[in-house]
Design a protein around this motif. Structure first.
Motif, PDB file in Angstrom:
ATOM      1  N   ASN A  98     -13.086  -2.896   3.891  1.00  0.00           N
ATOM      2  CA  ASN A  98     -13.578  -4.119   3.108  1.00  0.00           C
ATOM      3  C   ASN A  98     -13.357  -5.604   3.601  1.00  0.00           C
ATOM      4  O   ASN A  98     -13.277  -6.571   3.157  1.00  0.00           O
ATOM      5  CB  ASN A  98     -13.456  -3.823   2.254  1.00  0.00           C
ATOM      6  CG  ASN A  98     -14.400  -3.279   0.968  1.00  0.00           C
ATOM      7  OD1 ASN A  98     -15.525  -2.114   1.685  1.00  0.00           O
ATOM      8  ND2 ASN A  98     -13.955  -2.106  -0.122  1.00  0.00           N
TER       9      ASN A  98
ATOM     10  N   PHE B 298      -3.544   4.710   7.571  1.00  0.00           N
ATOM     11  CA  PHE B 298      -3.460   3.990   6.663  1.00  0.00           C
ATOM     12  C   PHE B 298      -3.962   1.970   6.452  1.00  0.00           C
ATOM     13  O   PHE B 298      -4.336   1.925   5.564  1.00  0.00           O
ATOM     14  CB  PHE B 298      -1.856   3.730   6.530  1.00  0.00           C
ATOM     15  CG  PHE B 298      -1.891   3.186   5.155  1.00  0.00           C
ATOM     16  CD1 PHE B 298      -1.163   3.472   3.616  1.00  0.00           C
ATOM     17  CD2 PHE B 298      -1.347   1.536   5.119  1.00  0.00           C
ATOM     18  CE1 PHE B 298      -1.432   2.520   2.607  1.00  0.00           C
ATOM     19  CE2 PHE B 298      -1.126   0.671   3.718  1.00  0.00           C
ATOM     20  CZ  PHE B 298      -1.321   1.365   2.392  1.00  0.00           C
TER      21      PHE B 298
ATOM     22  N   ARG C 264      -8.067   3.026   6.171  1.00  0.00           N
ATOM     23  CA  ARG C 264      -8.481   3.624   5.670  1.00  0.00           C
ATOM     24  C   ARG C 264      -8.610   2.487   4.314  1.00  0.00           C
ATOM     25  O   ARG C 264      -9.270   2.687   3.190  1.00  0.00           O
ATOM     26  CB  ARG C 264      -7.326   4.818   4.881  1.00  0.00           C
ATOM     27  CG  ARG C 264      -7.927   6.354   5.083  1.00  0.00           C
ATOM     28  CD  ARG C 264      -7.034   7.100   4.002  1.00  0.00           C
ATOM     29  NE  ARG C 264      -4.993   6.802   3.911  1.00  0.00           N
ATOM     30  CZ  ARG C 264      -4.844   6.863   4.434  1.00  0.00           C
ATOM     31  NH1 ARG C 264      -4.740   7.472   5.706  1.00  0.00           N
ATOM     32  NH2 ARG C 264      -3.562   6.946   3.866  1.00  0.00           N
ATOM     33  N   HIS C 265      -7.092   1.627   4.144  1.00  0.00           N
ATOM     34  CA  HIS C 265      -7.582   0.633   3.327  1.00  0.00           C
ATOM     35  C   HIS C 265      -8.058  -0.828   3.089  1.00  0.00           C
ATOM     36  O   HIS C 265      -7.962  -1.209   2.708  1.00  0.00           O
ATOM     37  CB  HIS C 265      -5.846   0.862   2.754  1.00  0.00           C
ATOM     38  CG  HIS C 265      -5.360   1.672   2.038  1.00  0.00           C
ATOM     39  ND1 HIS C 265      -6.126   2.141   0.741  1.00  0.00           N
ATOM     40  CD2 HIS C 265      -4.305   2.014   2.291  1.00  0.00           C
ATOM     41  CE1 HIS C 265      -5.052   3.222   0.985  1.00  0.00           C
ATOM     42  NE2 HIS C 265      -4.069   3.694   1.158  1.00  0.00           N
ATOM     43  N   SER C 266      -8.333  -0.995   4.642  1.00  0.00           N
ATOM     44  CA  SER C 266      -8.487  -2.057   5.022  1.00  0.00           C
ATOM     45  C   SER C 266     -10.380  -2.459   6.238  1.00  0.00           C
ATOM     46  O   SER C 266     -10.870  -3.684   6.199  1.00  0.00           O
ATOM     47  CB  SER C 266      -7.729  -3.123   6.162  1.00  0.00           C
ATOM     48  OG  SER C 266      -7.918  -2.227   7.298  1.00  0.00           O
TER      49      SER C 266
END
Length: 97
Positions: A64, A57, A60-62
């Motif tokens: 950038n 998780f 996937r979300h970090s």
């Protein structure tokens, strides 16, 4: 559940007020998974699976994020805390602070 350390378990039917109590194979108590043989392999497998899900998780979300400190903070707060929870129960000799 009857806990045992030997290779064979003593089978005894427990009763409460004459009513037989159902036997279970595993119990979750305060986030620790206990099995009759007192082997923590199933608990460790459960916790590592949970930690990998959280790690995926975060990944996937970090993607950038440019700050390493931010990613480390997420790791320590969300992944490492899952892995280390209850470690003094299933392996008391690992952590000496």
């Amino acid at each position: 559940m009857t806990f045992y350390r030997s290779k064979s378990m003593m089978s005894f039917d427990y009763r409460l007020g004459g009513i037989p109590i159902q036997r279970v194979n595993q119990v979750h108590d305060l986030g620790i998974l206990f099995v009759p043989s007192l082997n923590f392999r199933s608990h460790i497998d459960y916790m590592t699976t949970k930690a990998f899900r959280v790690l995926k998780f975060i990944r996937r979300h970090s993607f950038n994020f440019s700050s390493t400190n931010c990613i480390l903070a997420l790791y320590y707060a969300l992944v490492r805390s899952v892995i280390e929870y209850g470690s003094v129960v299933w392996s008391p000799c690992i952590y000496r602070r």
